[in-house]
Scaffold this motif. Structure first.
Motif, PDB file in Angstrom:
ATOM      1  N   GLY A  15       0.680  -1.073  -0.026  1.00  0.00           N
ATOM      2  CA  GLY A  15      -0.007  -0.087  -0.017  1.00  0.00           C
ATOM      3  C   GLY A  15       0.989   1.445  -0.086  1.00  0.00           C
ATOM      4  N   HIS A  30      -4.171   4.449  -7.511  1.00  0.00           N
ATOM      5  CA  HIS A  30      -4.001   3.468  -6.675  1.00  0.00           C
ATOM      6  C   HIS A  30      -5.640   3.124  -5.979  1.00  0.00           C
ATOM      7  CE1 HIS A  30      -2.828   2.605  -2.239  1.00  0.00           C
ATOM      8  NE2 HIS A  30      -2.784   1.526  -2.895  1.00  0.00           N
ATOM      9  N   SER A  32      -7.176   0.483  -3.284  1.00  0.00           N
ATOM     10  CA  SER A  32      -6.790  -0.374  -2.200  1.00  0.00           C
ATOM     11  C   SER A  32      -7.931  -1.030  -1.724  1.00  0.00           C
ATOM     12  CB  SER A  32      -6.346   0.328  -1.253  1.00  0.00           C
ATOM     13  OG  SER A  32      -6.407  -0.053   0.125  1.00  0.00           O
ATOM     14  N   SER A  33      -8.286  -2.246  -1.691  1.00  0.00           N
ATOM     15  CA  SER A  33      -9.653  -2.838  -1.438  1.00  0.00           C
ATOM     16  C   SER A  33      -9.551  -2.659  -0.021  1.00  0.00           C
ATOM     17  CB  SER A  33      -9.648  -4.638  -1.583  1.00  0.00           C
ATOM     18  OG  SER A  33      -8.304  -4.876  -0.907  1.00  0.00           O
ATOM     19  N   ASP A  35      -8.866   0.029   1.769  1.00  0.00           N
ATOM     20  CA  ASP A  35      -9.366   1.183   1.948  1.00  0.00           C
ATOM     21  C   ASP A  35     -10.849   1.355   1.277  1.00  0.00           C
ATOM     22  OD1 ASP A  35      -6.998   2.402   2.945  1.00  0.00           O
ATOM     23  OD2 ASP A  35      -6.224   3.391   1.127  1.00  0.00           O
ATOM     24  N   ASP A  86      -4.165  -2.853  -5.378  1.00  0.00           N
ATOM     25  CA  ASP A  86      -3.713  -3.417  -3.836  1.00  0.00           C
ATOM     26  C   ASP A  86      -4.732  -3.950  -3.205  1.00  0.00           C
ATOM     27  OD1 ASP A  86      -2.827  -3.291  -1.500  1.00  0.00           O
ATOM     28  OD2 ASP A  86      -2.723  -0.900  -1.230  1.00  0.00           O
ATOM     29  N   GLY A  87      -4.442  -5.478  -2.764  1.00  0.00           N
ATOM     30  CA  GLY A  87      -5.493  -6.148  -1.975  1.00  0.00           C
ATOM     31  C   GLY A  87      -6.507  -6.894  -2.867  1.00  0.00           C
TER      32      GLY A  87
END
Ligand code: ADP
Ligand code: ZN
Length: 210
Positions: A15, A30, A32-33, A35, A86-87
């Motif tokens: 992250g 970006h 992020s799962s 977030d 990300d994630g």
């Protein structure tokens, strides 16, 4: 639009790498799962209410729930953009969802960090609840203790960053997420970087690999 997937354990720094690269290059976005899910929990949406309990225990939320959220973001991302994902995916079923959707995956970069380093990293992790910036009390301290450099909000320790839950998250990582390394290796998409070189060099290594 194309997609670069970040693979790595909780605390691997993926992250931080993605946020840093996205802040330096307007063509990188970006996503992020974690977030997205924390945002849904904070807003109290139906998805957030469903996700909350799983997240606090360090378990994965149901595939359909997170796949829908990510699918929406992918659908609305167009043009000359590379998404740093990300994630997600975090297990083979989620990877198959992406594949069935025909998502244009450019590469998958594994951020490699030994488990021993990870426990220490997460113990010192601090997060900005407002702008999502990440810090570490030793490795990446804010200029003023406890305060976000970027927006001035008070930093918090994530609920799932307590040592017990971290242990569970690492177990889940090895069981559910690590099989994705072989999955993407077989497709010729996997690259690896050493994630234990400090924030600056990690990001540079990622950029070169992606
Ligand atoms: P970390 O990478 O440090 O574990 P994240 O912010 O990526 O933190 O994820 C936090 C939590 O959100 C996870 O422990 C999990 O409960 C949930 N989560 C995030 N991404 C996914 C996903 N793709 N599938 C299922 N659950 C997810
Ligand atoms: Zn902030």
């Amino acid at each position: 639009m194309d997609i670069v997937i970040l693979l790595g354990a909780p605390g691997s720094g993926k992250g931080t790498i993605a946020a840093r690269l996205a802040s330096e290059d307007a063509k990188l976005k970006h996503v992020s799962s974690g977030d997205l899910l924390r945002g849904a929990v904070a807003k109290g949406t139906p998805a957030g209410l469903e996700a909350k309990g799983y997240m606090e225990k360090g378990q994965l939320v149901p595939d359909a729930l997170i796949a829908t959220m990510i699918g929406d973001v992918i659908a609305e991302t167009k043009g000359d953009v590379t998404m740093l994902l990300d994630g997600f995916p975090r297990n083979v079923a989620q990877a198959e969802v992406l594949e069935r959707a025909g998502a244009p995956i450019r590469s998958v970069v594994l951020v490699d960090v030994p488990d021993a380093v990870i426990a220490d990293r997460i113990a010192g992790r601090r997060t900005c609840p407002k702008c999502k910036a990440g810090y570490h009390v030793k490795a990446l301290p804010p200029k003023v203790e406890g305060i976000c450099d970027k927006c001035g909000a008070e930093l918090v320790i994530r609920k799932d960053d307590n040592p017990e839950t971290v242990k569970d998250r690492l177990v889940v990582y090895h069981r559910e997420t690590e099989p994705l390394v072989a999955f993407y290796e077989a497709k010729g998409l996997l690259r690896r970087i050493d994630g234990d070189q400090g924030p600056e060099r990690n990001a540079a290594a990622f950029r070169e690999a992606m």
